[in-house]
Design an enzyme around this catalytic site. Sequence first.
Site, PDB file in Angstrom:
ATOM      1  N   CYS A  59       1.157  -1.653   0.137  1.00  0.00           N
ATOM      2  CA  CYS A  59      -0.028   0.039  -0.012  1.00  0.00           C
ATOM      3  C   CYS A  59       1.150   0.943   0.046  1.00  0.00           C
ATOM      4  O   CYS A  59       2.064   1.542  -0.021  1.00  0.00           O
ATOM      5  CB  CYS A  59      -0.625   0.115   0.839  1.00  0.00           C
ATOM      6  SG  CYS A  59       0.003   0.035   2.582  1.00  0.00           S
ATOM      7  N   CYS A  79       3.262   1.809   2.966  1.00  0.00           N
ATOM      8  CA  CYS A  79       3.965   0.925   2.755  1.00  0.00           C
ATOM      9  C   CYS A  79       5.355   2.142   2.202  1.00  0.00           C
ATOM     10  O   CYS A  79       6.722   2.042   2.278  1.00  0.00           O
ATOM     11  CB  CYS A  79       4.233  -0.099   2.159  1.00  0.00           C
ATOM     12  SG  CYS A  79       3.558  -1.692   3.120  1.00  0.00           S
ATOM     13  N   ASP A  88       9.718  30.037 -30.651  1.00  0.00           N
ATOM     14  CA  ASP A  88      10.658  31.127 -31.142  1.00  0.00           C
ATOM     15  C   ASP A  88       9.910  30.770 -32.933  1.00  0.00           C
ATOM     16  O   ASP A  88       9.222  29.879 -33.438  1.00  0.00           O
ATOM     17  CB  ASP A  88      12.410  29.639 -30.916  1.00  0.00           C
ATOM     18  CG  ASP A  88      12.460  29.419 -31.984  1.00  0.00           C
ATOM     19  OD1 ASP A  88      13.385  31.284 -32.049  1.00  0.00           O
ATOM     20  OD2 ASP A  88      12.713  29.121 -32.730  1.00  0.00           O
TER      21      ASP A  88
END
Length: 765
Positions: free
Chosen positions: A33, A36, A458
């Site tokens: 989970c 952890c 650009d």
Amino acid sequence: MTEARQSSSTATTATAPPIVTDSVELVIGGMTCASCATRIEKKLNKIAGVTATVNYATEKAKVSFPATVSTDDLLETVERTGYTATLPVVARPEGGAGAAAEVDPTAVLRHRLLVSVALAVPVVVLAMVPAWQFDYWQWASLALAAPVVVWGGWPFHRAAWTNLRHGQTTMDTLVSVGTLAAFGWSLYALFLGTAGVPGMTHPFRFTLERSDGAGNIYLEAAAGVTAFLLAGRYAEARAKRTSGAALRALLELGAKDVAVLRGEGDDAPEERIPVDQLVVGMRFVVRPGEKIATDGMVEHGTSAVDASMVTGESVPVEVGPGDAVVGATVNAGGRLVVRATRVGADTQLAQMATLVEDAQNGKAQVQRLADRVSGVFVPIVILLAAAALGFWVGTGAGWTAAFTAAVAVLIIACPCALGLATPTALMVGTGRGAQLGLLIRGPEVLESTRQVDTVVLDKTGTVTTGRMALTEVVPAAGEEAAEVLRLAGALEHASEHPVARAVAEAARGAGPLPAVEGFANSEGLGVAGTVDGRAVVVGRPRLLADWSVSVPDHLTEAVESAQQRGATAVVVAWDGVARGVLVVSDTVKETSRGAVAQLRELGLHPILLTGDNAAAAREVAAKVGIDEVVADVLPQEKVEVIRRLQEQGRTVAMVGDGVNDAAALAQADLGLAMGTGSDVAIQASDLTLVRGDLRSAPDAIRLARRTLGIIRGNLFWAFAYNVAAIPLAAAGLLSPMIAGAAMALSSVFVVTNSLRLRGFKATIS
């Protein structure tokens, strides 16, 4: 660099950490989970100088560490926390040693699930359908439920015990305590006979009474919850594996072997070797239908190359001598001889995979909040379960009602959905982006795309092709445009100047070119030579003056008009007379106008930024639908333009492709680099557009915004689920079995919701 671009550190040492000298990626095992992952992350970050990010969905930890720390220290820390950690295994060739030993973890989980479901279903049916009950059916239920709870739920119990030994609790603690409590209560009721235990009746709570009235048992809840949770974990594992499929497919695109030439001639003997033995400078052969082994330069042959697997571009690209090719693309036409320019981790494919994986391992700020919540969530839930038990007993409702509510609280509250909310969406979103040629550098990029309101483009190489092309032929009175172009093209064919190449390419398209004699190049002015017996001069008016050639007024006006538009004009003369003017300019990409319109639809204000003169910039801007132009700026001044816009309160995105754009890309809140541009620009950007099509920019922003939307939706439902479900369970309105089903479905919902990103469509076909 703006604050949005700065990476956050999770190190929590009191003194300044040592200089980080290395980084490593660890494969973590045993996580069940999000809490952890949070626990491992905290333990690693307690080591002086270490910065770690642990991803529950990818089951990996990205760790930066100083020279005073070794990888063994990191592995030992993870193992002391109760999990496993290994260094990534180098991929083996197909069929190599160890390939057969690899086991799909979902296959083991599927076997455990199928057995548990087969045993749990009769237990649930017997409990819920009184007509099917028989004498001592409870003992049959016990025989069926025991393997489910003990063996089927063993992954939960083992993980809970491992963490308990380290003084920690996780989601498995809730599941293990809940199912074992229900099973233990049932054993007590069956063997010791707790007749007369009071209980409450609720429409969603299923209990079963022993026929002799000895008491309530919860075998169907213990077995059903275990089966539901296994089903949820299996679906979650399958979905997580699916969400990473795009990256795995990307990594598997490359060729496995290659035919190298042992000698310099194109007919030199061939030798087929594994692709990992290829080195820069080697020449190799690519036959029709084969994958190009690595990035290289075509030395011989012409062909069409299908680059769709890497760039997403469906139309094959024509290549010939001098053209660059990308590894993993497919040769769809003739035989090619290619010289390797990049191999291994330096190839474009490997760099794409690295960018995608780094993005998947990252964490957005919103996910860090979810991690902090999940880290303290389990102890709080245990306290809430105990409070529910005490409350119902204290109100006189009885142990049955109290026990039902407590077990339901334990089982329904799971932080898994919180932990999966961001990683799964990132995995699917970045993987889908890689398939479309849109590379997202990290989760912080997603948050930037939501806020951007201005996009600076650009000009050269981004809005325009960046390549000179012949746009106009102005013949003198009495001359034919085709003849002017033919003679000029023949002469320019011998030159390497960009203007010369543009003229020669246009002339070749009209027919074969005659031979040139006595070629002479005047640096920066033009060229001269003899073509078809005529003394031809092509260049600036100054060069023609040196050859005593006068330029009539109408040709001079054509030259001046071209220069005012930002184009380059050369005069063509032969036999001492000016015969015409050729106008060459950088051409606007066909798709740029549509791309600008899409950027406007996304709520962005476009600005054209260029170092060219204002006249040329305004002409390009008018063609693509841009109103605001900033021209005549030096490369270092581009940064000042971005900074000035930011000081005005705008959130700025910058799209560029050259080395001179790198600083501006880094300064911008969101940098987008054209993949056809320089490596420096790509490294300075947040998003890389592998294709040279400007329409990729709005596609990338749409994908990033949609991914962020999925993440926010996942987190909302994950939080909302727990906020709504825990009170219902504590109130005794949910049985443990339904609580288990709801908890499993919450995680599956989050992952499935993320998988919707696989259907994202780009505007480029």
